[in-house]
Design a protein around this motif. Structure first.
Motif, PDB file in Angstrom:
ATOM      1  N   PRO A  76       0.821  -1.213   0.009  1.00 58.46           N
ATOM      2  CA  PRO A  76      -0.129   0.070  -0.113  1.00 58.46           C
ATOM      3  C   PRO A  76       0.784   1.171  -0.106  1.00 58.46           C
ATOM      4  CG  PRO A  76       0.274  -0.891   2.276  1.00 58.46           C
ATOM      5  CD  PRO A  76       0.882  -1.738   1.283  1.00 58.46           C
ATOM      6  N   PRO A  77       0.296   2.275  -0.426  1.00 56.20           N
ATOM      7  CA  PRO A  77       1.074   3.644  -0.325  1.00 56.20           C
ATOM      8  C   PRO A  77       1.413   4.031   0.929  1.00 56.20           C
ATOM      9  CG  PRO A  77      -1.131   4.123  -0.920  1.00 56.20           C
ATOM     10  CD  PRO A  77      -1.090   2.682  -1.000  1.00 56.20           C
ATOM     11  N   GLN A  78       2.315   4.937   1.404  1.00 60.83           N
ATOM     12  CA  GLN A  78       2.943   5.213   2.868  1.00 60.83           C
ATOM     13  C   GLN A  78       1.580   5.828   3.092  1.00 60.83           C
ATOM     14  OE1 GLN A  78       6.583   7.128   2.490  1.00 60.83           O
ATOM     15  NE2 GLN A  78       7.599   5.228   2.708  1.00 60.83           N
ATOM     16  N   ARG A  79       1.010   6.781   2.365  1.00 58.92           N
ATOM     17  CA  ARG A  79      -0.051   7.749   2.664  1.00 58.92           C
ATOM     18  C   ARG A  79      -1.127   7.055   1.979  1.00 58.92           C
ATOM     19  NH1 ARG A  79       0.179  11.543   6.177  1.00 58.92           N
ATOM     20  NH2 ARG A  79      -1.822  12.676   5.617  1.00 58.92           N
ATOM     21  N   HIS A  80      -2.347   6.845   2.425  1.00 58.69           N
ATOM     22  CA  HIS A  80      -3.345   6.395   1.688  1.00 58.69           C
ATOM     23  C   HIS A  80      -3.946   7.400   0.847  1.00 58.69           C
ATOM     24  CE1 HIS A  80      -3.656   2.007   2.095  1.00 58.69           C
ATOM     25  NE2 HIS A  80      -3.876   2.290   3.102  1.00 58.69           N
ATOM     26  N   GLN A  81      -4.598   7.340  -0.364  1.00 52.70           N
ATOM     27  CA  GLN A  81      -5.068   8.091  -1.229  1.00 52.70           C
ATOM     28  C   GLN A  81      -6.483   8.052  -1.325  1.00 52.70           C
ATOM     29  OE1 GLN A  81      -2.542   7.711  -4.586  1.00 52.70           O
ATOM     30  NE2 GLN A  81      -1.288   9.365  -3.758  1.00 52.70           N
ATOM     31  N   LEU A  82      -7.397   8.869  -0.893  1.00 54.72           N
ATOM     32  CA  LEU A  82      -8.797   8.766  -0.548  1.00 54.72           C
ATOM     33  C   LEU A  82      -9.637  10.091  -1.120  1.00 54.72           C
ATOM     34  CD1 LEU A  82      -8.718   7.565   3.143  1.00 54.72           C
ATOM     35  CD2 LEU A  82      -8.505   6.000   1.248  1.00 54.72           C
ATOM     36  N   CYS A  83     -10.828   9.685  -1.685  1.00 53.01           N
ATOM     37  CA  CYS A  83     -11.470  10.780  -1.926  1.00 53.01           C
ATOM     38  C   CYS A  83     -13.088  10.706  -1.456  1.00 53.01           C
ATOM     39  CB  CYS A  83     -11.446  11.016  -3.494  1.00 53.01           C
ATOM     40  SG  CYS A  83     -12.240   9.785  -4.501  1.00 53.01           S
ATOM     41  N   VAL A  84     -14.177  11.691  -1.826  1.00 54.11           N
ATOM     42  CA  VAL A  84     -15.398  11.690  -1.331  1.00 54.11           C
ATOM     43  C   VAL A  84     -16.067  12.724  -2.253  1.00 54.11           C
ATOM     44  CG1 VAL A  84     -15.195  11.453   1.081  1.00 54.11           C
ATOM     45  CG2 VAL A  84     -15.235  13.868   0.327  1.00 54.11           C
ATOM     46  N   ALA A  85     -17.062  12.514  -2.544  1.00 54.48           N
ATOM     47  CA  ALA A  85     -17.825  13.092  -3.642  1.00 54.48           C
ATOM     48  C   ALA A  85     -17.947  14.549  -2.750  1.00 54.48           C
ATOM     49  CB  ALA A  85     -19.168  12.529  -3.845  1.00 54.48           C
ATOM     50  N   ILE A  86     -18.042  15.681  -3.823  1.00 54.44           N
ATOM     51  CA  ILE A  86     -18.065  17.000  -3.239  1.00 54.44           C
ATOM     52  C   ILE A  86     -19.319  16.890  -2.481  1.00 54.44           C
ATOM     53  CG2 ILE A  86     -18.723  19.303  -4.132  1.00 54.44           C
ATOM     54  CD1 ILE A  86     -16.785  18.944  -6.605  1.00 54.44           C
ATOM     55  N   GLY A  87     -19.263  17.682  -1.391  1.00 58.60           N
ATOM     56  CA  GLY A  87     -20.459  17.834  -0.372  1.00 58.60           C
ATOM     57  C   GLY A  87     -20.551  16.585   0.435  1.00 58.60           C
ATOM     58  N   ALA A  88     -19.878  15.539   0.502  1.00 63.65           N
ATOM     59  CA  ALA A  88     -19.906  14.392   1.215  1.00 63.65           C
ATOM     60  C   ALA A  88     -19.351  14.666   2.927  1.00 63.65           C
ATOM     61  CB  ALA A  88     -19.276  13.245   0.659  1.00 63.65           C
ATOM     62  N   ARG A  89     -18.706  15.706   3.053  1.00 60.42           N
ATOM     63  CA  ARG A  89     -18.235  16.132   4.644  1.00 60.42           C
ATOM     64  C   ARG A  89     -17.921  14.978   5.486  1.00 60.42           C
ATOM     65  NH1 ARG A  89     -17.386  20.477   2.292  1.00 60.42           N
ATOM     66  NH2 ARG A  89     -19.097  21.999   2.014  1.00 60.42           N
ATOM     67  N   THR A  90     -16.767  14.537   5.263  1.00 64.22           N
ATOM     68  CA  THR A  90     -16.307  13.355   6.276  1.00 64.22           C
ATOM     69  C   THR A  90     -14.733  13.503   6.254  1.00 64.22           C
ATOM     70  OG1 THR A  90     -16.465  11.055   6.671  1.00 64.22           O
ATOM     71  CG2 THR A  90     -16.363  11.613   4.468  1.00 64.22           C
ATOM     72  N   ARG A  91     -14.240  12.563   7.304  1.00 69.00           N
ATOM     73  CA  ARG A  91     -12.760  12.653   7.267  1.00 69.00           C
ATOM     74  C   ARG A  91     -12.312  11.149   7.421  1.00 69.00           C
ATOM     75  NH1 ARG A  91     -10.683  16.802  11.628  1.00 69.00           N
ATOM     76  NH2 ARG A  91     -11.364  18.978  10.586  1.00 69.00           N
ATOM     77  N   PRO A  92     -11.181  10.915   7.235  1.00 69.14           N
ATOM     78  CA  PRO A  92     -10.673   9.449   7.430  1.00 69.14           C
ATOM     79  C   PRO A  92     -10.347   9.423   8.880  1.00 69.14           C
ATOM     80  CG  PRO A  92      -9.009  10.549   6.291  1.00 69.14           C
ATOM     81  CD  PRO A  92     -10.189  11.532   6.251  1.00 69.14           C
ATOM     82  N   HIS A  93     -10.423   8.107   9.467  1.00 64.17           N
ATOM     83  CA  HIS A  93     -10.212   7.639  10.876  1.00 64.17           C
ATOM     84  C   HIS A  93      -8.834   8.283  11.297  1.00 64.17           C
ATOM     85  CE1 HIS A  93      -9.097   5.392  14.505  1.00 64.17           C
ATOM     86  NE2 HIS A  93     -10.403   5.430  14.603  1.00 64.17           N
ATOM     87  N   ALA A  94      -8.444   9.010  12.224  1.00 71.60           N
ATOM     88  CA  ALA A  94      -7.297   9.512  12.554  1.00 71.60           C
ATOM     89  C   ALA A  94      -6.026   8.576  12.558  1.00 71.60           C
ATOM     90  CB  ALA A  94      -7.250  10.197  14.093  1.00 71.60           C
ATOM     91  N   SER A  95      -6.305   7.271  12.711  1.00 72.52           N
ATOM     92  CA  SER A  95      -5.151   6.307  12.832  1.00 72.52           C
ATOM     93  C   SER A  95      -4.872   5.949  11.373  1.00 72.52           C
ATOM     94  CB  SER A  95      -5.849   4.928  13.385  1.00 72.52           C
ATOM     95  OG  SER A  95      -6.822   4.390  12.730  1.00 72.52           O
TER      96      SER A  95
END
Length: 190
Positions: A76-95
């Motif tokens: 896996p990448p050292q930092r995962h690359q994630l996205c959300v649809a515009i307006g989905a207002r969320t964050r990945p888990h802090a860990s």
């Protein structure tokens, strides 16, 4: 009958120290930030499940993270690359070591693997071509594998890129695609 542990384990299932000792004892292996029994084969489903342990359902694995889930990358990448649809207002888990960006994405560009949203192979190829800051062997190899597994060719990928007007990074994506597919540079249209 003894209950069976889930195929992907995390510190939510057992204490982290116990999981790490099981790795040292040869009973488990590390899969990104989770653990699996040694008799579990590493599949796209296990990779997706390992991400799914810490992802909000609105978050989509993209670019190198999606390539890893699809099996186009060994690690896996050292930092995962994630996205959300515009307006989905969320964050990945802090860990989870990750970057998150808001994107325009349609339902046909997302696949669900083991309950986790992952950009389709075609969308992953297009995003890697457009947004990879460094474009080396790792990215090229991942794109080739994704194209082969998704039965994609130069024409299908370039058609998607060319169909979108004013698409940022379109020209560099077309040049990279031509390079990967061994198409002469004078045949690349923007």
């Amino acid at each position: 009958m003894t209950p069976r542990l889930p195929p992907v384990l995390s510190a939510l299932d057992l204490p982290l120290a116990e999981l790490q000792c099981a790795v040292l004892d040869g009973e488990l292996y590390a899969l990104d930030q989770s653990f699996c029994a040694i008799d579990e084969f590493e599949t796209i489903h296990l990779r997706a499940q390992s991400l799914g342990l810490v992802l909000d359902p609105r978050i989509i694995a993209e670019r190198l993270s999606a390539a890893w889930v699809w099996g186009a990358l060994t690690y896996p990448p050292q930092r995962h690359q994630l996205c959300v649809a515009i307006g989905a207002r969320t964050r990945p888990h802090a860990s989870l070591h990750a970057t998150l960006r808001e994107v325009v994405v349609s339902a046909d560009e997302i696949d669900t693997v083991a309950g986790v949203s992952v950009t389709s192979r075609l969308r992953t190829v297009i995003d890697l071509l457009r947004f990879s800051e460094t474009f080396g062997d790792r990215e090229s190899s991942a794109i080739k594998i994704l194209m082969a597994d998704g039965r994609l060719d130069h024409a299908s990928c370039s058609d998607v890129l060319s169909a979108r007007r004013n698409l940022p990074q379109k020209r560099i994506a077309l040049e990279r695609l031509a390079q990967i597919c061994a198409i002469p540079s004078d045949a690349v249209a923007g």
